[in-house]
Write an enzyme that holds these catalytic residues in place. Structure first.
Site, PDB file in Angstrom:
ATOM      1  N   HIS A 209       0.835  -1.186  -0.098  1.00 61.11           N
ATOM      2  CA  HIS A 209       0.027  -0.044  -0.046  1.00 61.11           C
ATOM      3  C   HIS A 209       0.970   1.100   0.013  1.00 61.11           C
ATOM      4  O   HIS A 209       1.702   1.394   1.057  1.00 61.11           O
ATOM      5  CB  HIS A 209      -0.879  -0.059   1.371  1.00 61.11           C
ATOM      6  CG  HIS A 209      -1.894   1.060   1.405  1.00 61.11           C
ATOM      7  ND1 HIS A 209      -3.172   0.960   1.132  1.00 61.11           N
ATOM      8  CD2 HIS A 209      -1.644   2.308   1.816  1.00 61.11           C
ATOM      9  CE1 HIS A 209      -3.750   2.242   1.336  1.00 61.11           C
ATOM     10  NE2 HIS A 209      -2.820   2.954   1.770  1.00 61.11           N
ATOM     11  N   CYS A 242      -3.721   9.781   4.989  1.00 55.31           N
ATOM     12  CA  CYS A 242      -4.119   9.427   6.637  1.00 55.31           C
ATOM     13  C   CYS A 242      -4.374  10.618   7.523  1.00 55.31           C
ATOM     14  O   CYS A 242      -3.685  11.622   7.386  1.00 55.31           O
ATOM     15  CB  CYS A 242      -2.692   8.816   7.064  1.00 55.31           C
ATOM     16  SG  CYS A 242      -2.864   8.309   8.661  1.00 55.31           S
ATOM     17  N   ASN A 251      -2.822   7.961  -2.372  1.00 52.61           N
ATOM     18  CA  ASN A 251      -2.446   6.827  -2.703  1.00 52.61           C
ATOM     19  C   ASN A 251      -1.923   6.737  -4.439  1.00 52.61           C
ATOM     20  O   ASN A 251      -2.221   7.888  -4.933  1.00 52.61           O
ATOM     21  CB  ASN A 251      -3.381   5.539  -2.705  1.00 52.61           C
ATOM     22  CG  ASN A 251      -3.640   5.309  -1.242  1.00 52.61           C
ATOM     23  OD1 ASN A 251      -3.184   4.805  -0.494  1.00 52.61           O
ATOM     24  ND2 ASN A 251      -4.977   5.967  -0.944  1.00 52.61           N
TER      25      ASN A 251
END
Length: 301
Positions: A209, A242, A251
């Site tokens: 990730h 986040c 991402n």
């Protein structure tokens, strides 16, 4: 010549990681609409929501309704839905919502884990091991943020990472997620970490990730592919970040990752053009500034 895999698995994480930081509240109906569109694009696995305190992450306050609105469609299309949890209550709520797959988050950064779950690593690990042993009927992935570095400067010893992985597998966990949560890793560092972990865990049971805070997300994904990783997380439009990591960007974009892999002859199972068009339309409807290269290329035409 590189010995690349014939295909990879890309888990779409926009509905959870992509939307959780979005400043404008997205309606439940809009979420359901685009989750179904993402499935139509070819997603076979999706991080669809998180079961966390809505006071901390208001955007995820409709988790039950979102799952209820997309479950039948996902089943029909063969897409596995997953939800994120930070504690026993979150796992219980994911089960109540009807999910069979749950990602439990345990950061390998002490500071990040305290900010993310208000617990020490030891406390989170004890909670996780207890629920893993009693989670009959649930497929649990242990997601490990900050494996590739902490944004708060605290050291991430590899022995801490491998000890946690060993204990997780001993408790019956079969999937591990490795995350560059702050997007601070470099290709060289990513390779170093993965080569170290290759001696401890079968990469057939590992996903990665990657965030793109410093523009190295795709380069790190390429290195991961070289090192044997075939399971990747990505977010449509490169949305995400986040809430507990200052300055963390999204991402790697699903459409950018698909484009890179397909250009290399590695199949993804997605319809790239449909993903791009869906990302552009979604950005306009929810008033999101998309930063993925392929979506911006399309939007300018």
């Amino acid at each position: 010549m590189l010995n690349l895999p014939e295909k990879v698995e890309i888990m779409e994480v926009c509905p959870r990681d992509g939307w959780q930081n979005h400043k404008t509240m997205i309606s439940t109906e809009m979420k359901i609409k685009y989750i179904k569109r993402m499935i139509d694009c070819g997603a076979k696995k999706m991080d669809v929501t998180s079961f966390v305190n809505p006071k901390a992450v208001p955007q995820m306050g409709d988790a039950f309704d979102v799952v209820a609105g997309v479950s039948d469609y996902a089943d029909e299309k063969g897409c596995v839905l997953s939800g994120l949890a930070l504690n026993q209550k979150g796992v219980d709520n994911a089960r109540k919502a009807g999910l069979t797959d749950v990602s439990f988050v345990l950061s390998v950064s002490e500071e990040h884990n305290l900010r993310n779950s208000k617990r020490t690593i030891k406390e989170s690990l004890e909670t996780f091991l207890a629920l893993a042993e009693s989670a009959e009927g649930l497929a649990i992935t242990l997601a490990l943020p900050c494996v590739f570095g902490s944004p708060f400067g605290d050291e991430i010893p590899m022995k801490r990472v491998t000890d946690i992985i060993d204990k997780a597998f001993a408790a019956g966990v079969t999937e591990i997620g490795l995350a560059d949560t702050a997007g601070i890793s470099t290709p060289g560092h990513t390779r170093e970490v993965l080569q170290h972990l290759a001696g401890f865990v079968d990469f057939d049971h590992v996903s990665i990730h990657l965030h793109d805070t410093r523009g190295m997300g795709l380069a790190n994904a390429y290195v991961a592919l070289e090192e044997g990783i075939t399971k990747f997380d990505a977010s449509m439009g490169a949305m995400g970040g986040c809430p507990f990591v200052p300055g963390a960007k999204g991402n790697i974009g699903t459409e950018d990752l698909i484009n890179m892999f397909e250009q290399m002859g590695v199949a993804t199972g997605y319809d790239l053009q449909m993903v791009i068009e869906t990302a552009v339309e979604m950005g306009r409807e929810i008033d999101a500034e998309l930063v993925s290269s392929m979506a911006n290329l399309c939007a300018q035409k």
